[in-house]
Design an enzyme around this catalytic site. Structure first.
Site, PDB file in Angstrom:
ATOM      1  N   PHE A  78       0.914  -1.053   0.024  1.00 14.15           N
ATOM      2  CA  PHE A  78       0.293   0.169  -0.137  1.00 14.15           C
ATOM      3  C   PHE A  78       0.995   0.708   0.053  1.00 14.15           C
ATOM      4  CE2 PHE A  78       0.175   2.734   4.522  1.00 14.15           C
ATOM      5  CZ  PHE A  78       0.336   1.580   4.407  1.00 14.15           C
ATOM      6  N   LYS A  79       2.348   1.267   0.703  1.00 11.12           N
ATOM      7  CA  LYS A  79       2.633   2.191   0.467  1.00 11.12           C
ATOM      8  C   LYS A  79       3.359   2.808  -0.731  1.00 11.12           C
ATOM      9  CE  LYS A  79       4.543   0.981   5.114  1.00 11.12           C
ATOM     10  NZ  LYS A  79       4.803  -0.235   4.932  1.00 11.12           N
ATOM     11  N   ASP A  80       2.990   2.042  -1.952  1.00 10.74           N
ATOM     12  CA  ASP A  80       3.163   3.204  -3.463  1.00 10.74           C
ATOM     13  C   ASP A  80       2.014   3.769  -3.244  1.00 10.74           C
ATOM     14  OD1 ASP A  80       5.071   1.696  -4.410  1.00 10.74           O
ATOM     15  OD2 ASP A  80       4.588  -0.267  -4.600  1.00 10.74           O
TER      16      ASP A  80
END
Ligand SMILES: *Cc1c(COP(=O)(O)O)cnc(C)c1O
Length: 485
Positions: free
Chosen positions: A123-125
């Protein structure tokens, strides 16, 4: 929109705006930046937003927090960032180009909010790709350069490196805990051959790496001379970008803005769920924010008891959901600031305890008595829970989930009965199973599917320097590669 520090002294300029704090890390007083108030979303706006694409919604929300970039430029940055090419490369075709689709396990009741179809499968993208484009824009506008210093327990580092690789004026120095990440995570980061990316494996835990970043950032002379910036989860722009998918998930899970949704969030540094808290404060109809930890349950303990007791690095468990192996949750200070009525003196006093290695106890306070008003409940998961949850979700729904998402599903199930009937519960899918295949094989006896472009990534040559957790040595490493100005 002006920004303040949770400890009261936001530094120079006196009332910074978004671009002033974009490239920095902590505020000069050691606190974290927050907007001076949370913009409120009216019902009319919420109605108008329901039909927007991800990029349009990102622009609508971020415009409320970013008032020092001309709207046309911010719109172009959002459009360039949130494309199906970047965010649907894994399940292209499945969901008609939707960027964060809801994948129902039980229609209308329990779903996964898919946040992990970007370049590094976590999810950090969602936030980091935006950060890469914001950095490029602001640095070019100012004719400046930056050297990003970060600490990662796995996913932040790769997301940052994939967002910043090849970007003009940017170098990345990324500290990771030596030998603590999965083979796939190591390969993702260390196989990058870009000249502007430097991987440093620190012989210690994630918290040791994070402490080094804090120590270097607190050396204001070094920080200024070497133009040190941050992209770790304390970076405000990342939190702001993450607010968007809570709105998108809400619209994806409901038919009208009269409904409520509950979110369950696998948590480590409290960055992801902090964005959910802010979305709720802005007026998004969120019934509950369910915080899930693994064996490193410092946050679960706080929400159950009111006692915040950060653990020492030696007490941090190495688990099969390693991106949550965090015992001192850096973004938690943002929530506590709101909890104590936005009182910076109070926060400074509480974190004087934390920084001295001591717990703080709000259990008897009036503020903690009102914690339910913030919608939070919590739970913890273990390795055995993860294995059982991965198996159960695979057997019942035919869906393979990663170890972190499994912590979320486990805790969501634990609390499902407390939700009012008809409130859909979305678990945030924080990574894809292929990143943690060792545990998937343990749970299911089979390898997770792997996107074609990541076949054989572990066999690529790796570029990494192993170093002791020694602040001076790491400063020297940076200095040798950067000319001070
Ligand atoms: C970073 C990460 C988390 C924890 O998110 P926080 O914002 O630190 O709470 C959970 N799962 C995965 C896969 C992650 O990469």
């Amino acid at each position: 929109m002006k920004y303040i520090s949770t400890r009261g002294h936001a530094g120079q300029p006196a009332n910074p705006e978004f671009c002033d704090i974009l490239l920095g890390g902590l505020a000069p007083d050691g606190g974290l930046y927050l907007p001076e108030r949370y913009p409120q979303v009216s019902r009319a706006e919420l109605d108008a937003w329901r039909g927007l694409s991800y990029a349009e919604l990102a622009f609508a929300i971020l415009s409320k927090f970013i008032t020092d970039i001309p709207p046309a430029d911010l719109k172009a940055i959002c459009d360039k960032t949130y494309t199906a090419e970047v965010y649907c490369h894994v399940r292209a075709g499945d969901d008609a180009g939707e960027i964060t689709p809801v994948h129902w396990l039980e229609e209308g009741r329990l779903g996964l909010l898919e946040l992990s179809n970007g370049p590094t499968l976590a999810f950090k993208d969602m936030a980091m790709q935006l950060l890469g484009n914001l950095f490029e824009y602001v640095l070019a506008r100012r004719g400046e350069t930056i050297n990003i210093l970060g600490a990662t327990s796995g996913d932040t580092g790769s997301a940052a490196e994939y967002a910043m690789r090849g970007k003009q004026g940017v170098r990345v120095f990324m500290l990771s805990p030596h030998g603590k990440m999965s083979a796939f995570q190591r390969a993702q980061m260390y196989s990058l051959q870009d000249d502007n990316i430097f991987n440093i494996a620190v012989t210690g835990m994630f918290d040791d790496a994070q402490d080094i970043v804090k120590a270097v950032s607190n050396d204001h002379g070094f920080k200024a001379a070497h133009k040190i910036g941050a992209v770790n989860s304390i970076n405000w722009a990342r939190v702001a970008a993450q607010i968007v998918y809570y709105f998108k998930g809400y619209f994806g899970a409901t038919k009208s803005n009269d409904e409520q949704v509950a979110f369950c969030v696998p948590s480590g540094n409290f960055g992801n769920i902090c964005a959910g808290h802010i979305a709720r404060q802005m007026g998004l109809p969120v019934a509950r924010l369910i915080l899930a930890t693994n064996e490193n349950d410092v946050l679960d303990e706080f929400f159950r008891t009111g006692i915040y007791r950060p653990r020492k690095a030696a007490e941090t468990h190495v688990t099969s959901s390693p991106s949550m192996d965090i015992s001192k949750a850096s973004n938690f200070e943002r929530f506590v600031y709101d909890l104590v009525g936005r009182d910076p003196q109070r926060v400074a006093a509480l974190w004087a305890e934390v920084d001295a290695g001591r717990p703080f106890d709000l259990s008897a306070s009036a503020e903690f008595a009102r914690i339910a008003d913030f919608g939070f409940i919590s739970g913890a998961s273990s390795h055995a829970d993860r294995l059982a949850t991965i198996r159960k979700v695979f057997e019942q729904y035919g869906v393979m989930i990663d170890t972190h998402t499994a912590d979320g599903v486990k805790v969501a199930w634990q609390h499902a009965a407390e939700l009012r009937a008809g409130v859909p519960l979305l678990v945030l899918e924080t990574a894809l199973p292929v990143k943690f295949s060792e545990t998937i094989v343990e749970a299911l006896g089979r390898e997770p599917e792997r996107p074609a472009d990541l076949e054989g990534i572990e066999k690529l040559p790796q570029r990494v320097t192993v170093m002791a957790p020694d602040v001076d040595a790491i400063k020297r490493f940076i200095t040798e590669r950067v000319t001070p100005q």
